[in-house]
Design an enzyme around this catalytic site. Structure first.
Site, PDB file in Angstrom:
ATOM      1  N   ASP A 170       0.883  -1.174   0.000  1.00  0.00           N
ATOM      2  CA  ASP A 170       0.000   0.000   0.000  1.00  0.00           C
ATOM      3  C   ASP A 170       0.920   1.223   0.000  1.00  0.00           C
ATOM      4  OD1 ASP A 170      -1.592   2.171   0.697  1.00  0.00           O
ATOM      5  OD2 ASP A 170      -2.884   1.006   2.030  1.00  0.00           O
ATOM      6  N   LYS A 195      -6.038  10.201  -1.738  1.00  0.00           N
ATOM      7  CA  LYS A 195      -5.068  10.950  -0.939  1.00  0.00           C
ATOM      8  C   LYS A 195      -4.154  11.776  -1.849  1.00  0.00           C
ATOM      9  CE  LYS A 195      -7.264   9.008   2.365  1.00  0.00           C
ATOM     10  NZ  LYS A 195      -7.504   7.619   2.246  1.00  0.00           N
TER      11      LYS A 195
HETATM   12  C1  LIG Z   1      -3.053   3.814   3.869  1.00  0.00           C
HETATM   13  C2  LIG Z   1      -4.473   3.735   3.386  1.00  0.00           C
HETATM   14  N1  LIG Z   1      -4.845   2.688   2.638  1.00  0.00           N
HETATM   15  C3  LIG Z   1      -6.113   2.572   2.171  1.00  0.00           C
HETATM   16  C4  LIG Z   1      -7.076   3.518   2.475  1.00  0.00           C
HETATM   17  C5  LIG Z   1      -8.483   3.352   1.958  1.00  0.00           C
HETATM   18  O1  LIG Z   1      -8.702   4.186   0.876  1.00  0.00           O
HETATM   19  P1  LIG Z   1     -10.141   4.845   0.510  1.00  0.00           P
HETATM   20  O2  LIG Z   1     -10.535   5.695   1.653  1.00  0.00           O
HETATM   21  O3  LIG Z   1      -9.850   5.585  -0.750  1.00  0.00           O
HETATM   22  O4  LIG Z   1     -11.086   3.719   0.302  1.00  0.00           O
HETATM   23  C6  LIG Z   1      -6.726   4.615   3.249  1.00  0.00           C
HETATM   24  C7  LIG Z   1      -7.742   5.619   3.610  1.00  0.00           C
HETATM   25  O5  LIG Z   1      -7.540   6.423   4.497  1.00  0.00           O
HETATM   26  C8  LIG Z   1      -5.388   4.726   3.730  1.00  0.00           C
HETATM   27  O6  LIG Z   1      -4.996   5.749   4.494  1.00  0.00           O
END
Ligand SMILES: Cc1ncc(COP(=O)(O)O)c(C=O)c1O
Length: 379
Positions: A170, A195
């Protein structure tokens, strides 16, 4: 092409109809066919849409991958990766990860028979003791949310390759401006494009990038079969965001450093979590695998007082108290009651998500204004 050029031109072409420099927003669900199957590459927008294709090509380019896939959210992208698994398969994941990822793993995929091990991977050798014949995926967040732990991507990839296990990173916090996990041996890069990639707090979106065709084919199948795709308008906005990713990230890093250093010398602050400090446990790895240290900073107050942390957050004026991160504007959050509320208290406290922990997404405003805001709020 070098990275800054790729953000703007990577895998992009001018529109064939009128030469428009930005891809048109193809706001259509379907495409005329001359005879069944007689189409120009697109049949139905869940399966593919030209604006989404332009974005998916950009994702692939900036992450040095071959295939990009865009989803309706970061969670939808993670969900697609998990659907590569079968009941009985096992996943080894970092123990300090976004609460929503933890919730998806433990509340949905665990019920479908997938087993998860949440492991501190600051020393990658810890992974070895959780490996067995059923291990199919290693899932890593680095820097992690919200403790800014750094995992050695290359070292984990060596373990994954040795045991023939898929390895996903991630890359939401770092972005490809700071680190490119595929180059370090990962098989899948995942993004909450909500983000930094989108960068303006106006789109919810997810992305995956891979190099291997067989893996891409499986993920494209899941993307179409499960259908968690994003729309053309949102694809356009994230594509536009990516074009300034490099200059935004540069400023996020500069401001993040200034804020971390200010907090670090403040007498009321107990601990500041930022991988740029030399005494950060994996600072050397951060230095070797990242170009800079990013704009995310977490800290605790002396005495670990919940009320004091809430009072600081409530007094902030330029930092907005809000979920999310990675936009141009500075945000402050309280992980224990917000992003990580879905992780049981004893679990989250083991990883450092205590009641006084405040997480800052440092934006690209003037550094002096951000420091002054923290000063008046902390006192
Ligand atoms: C590190 C990380 N991975 C995944 C996600 C999930 O993404 P989304 O909110 O676009 O579904 C987030 C959301 O805050 C995140 O901070």
């Amino acid at each position: 092409m070098k990275f800054n050029t790729k953000t703007i031109h990577g895998n992009q072409e001018h529109d064939k109809a009128y030469g428009s420099v930005m891809p048109p927003i193809y706001q259509t669900t379907t495409y005329a066919q001359t005879t069944p199957g007689g189409h120009k590459g697109y049949e139905y927008s869940r399966s593919g849409n030209p604006t989404r294709t332009a974005l998916e090509n950009s994702f692939a380019s900036i992450e040095n991958g071959t295939y990009g896939l865009a989803f309706g959210s970061g969670m939808a992208a993670i969900d697609a990766v998990m659907k590569l698994l079968k009941p009985g398969d096992e996943v080894i994941s970092t123990n300090d990860l976004y609460g929503g990822s933890y919730r998806l793993f433990t509340k949905i995929f665990q019920d479908f028979g997938v087993k998860f091990h949440f492991v501190g991977m600051e020393n990658p050798a810890h992974i070895e003791s959780y490996l067995n014949k059923s291990t199919k995926l290693i899932w890593v967040e680095t820097p992690s949310n919200p403790m800014m732990n750094i995992i050695d991507i290359k070292a984990v990839s060596v373990i994954a390759k040795k045991h023939n296990i898929l390895f996903a990173v991630d890359n939401t916090f770092a972005t490809p401006y700071l680190q490119q996990p595929l180059d370090l041996g990962a098989d899948i890069v995942m993004h909450s494009a909500t983000k930094y990639l989108g960068g303006h707090s106006d789109v919810v979106m997810g992305g995956l990038v891979v190099k291997a065709k067989d893996l891409a084919d499986k993920l494209y199948f899941i993307q179409n079969a499960s259908g968690a795709v994003c729309g053309p308008q949102d694809s356009f906005l994230v594509l536009r965001g990516i074009k300034t990713l490099h200059i935004r990230m540069q400023r996020h890093c500069e401001n993040g450093k200034a804020v971390a250093e200010y907090l670090n010398q403040h007498p009321k602050i107990e601990k500041v979590y930022w991988p740029g400090f030399e005494n950060h446990p994996n600072h050397d790895i951060a230095k070797s695998q990242m170009k800079d240290f990013g704009g995310m900073v977490s800290f605790t107050t002396k005495g670990n007082n919940y009320e004091e942390a809430i009072s600081i957050i409530e007094k902030l004026k330029i930092f907005t108290l809000a979920e999310s991160l990675g936009g141009v504007e500075s945000l402050a959050g309280h992980p224990a009651s917000m992003t990580h509320a879905s992780i049981p208290k004893d679990e989250r406290e083991k990883t450092g998500v205590v009641d006084s922990l405040i997480r800052l997404s440092v934006g690209i405003e003037d550094e002096e204004d951000l420091i002054a805001d923290l000063k008046q709020a902390i006192g």
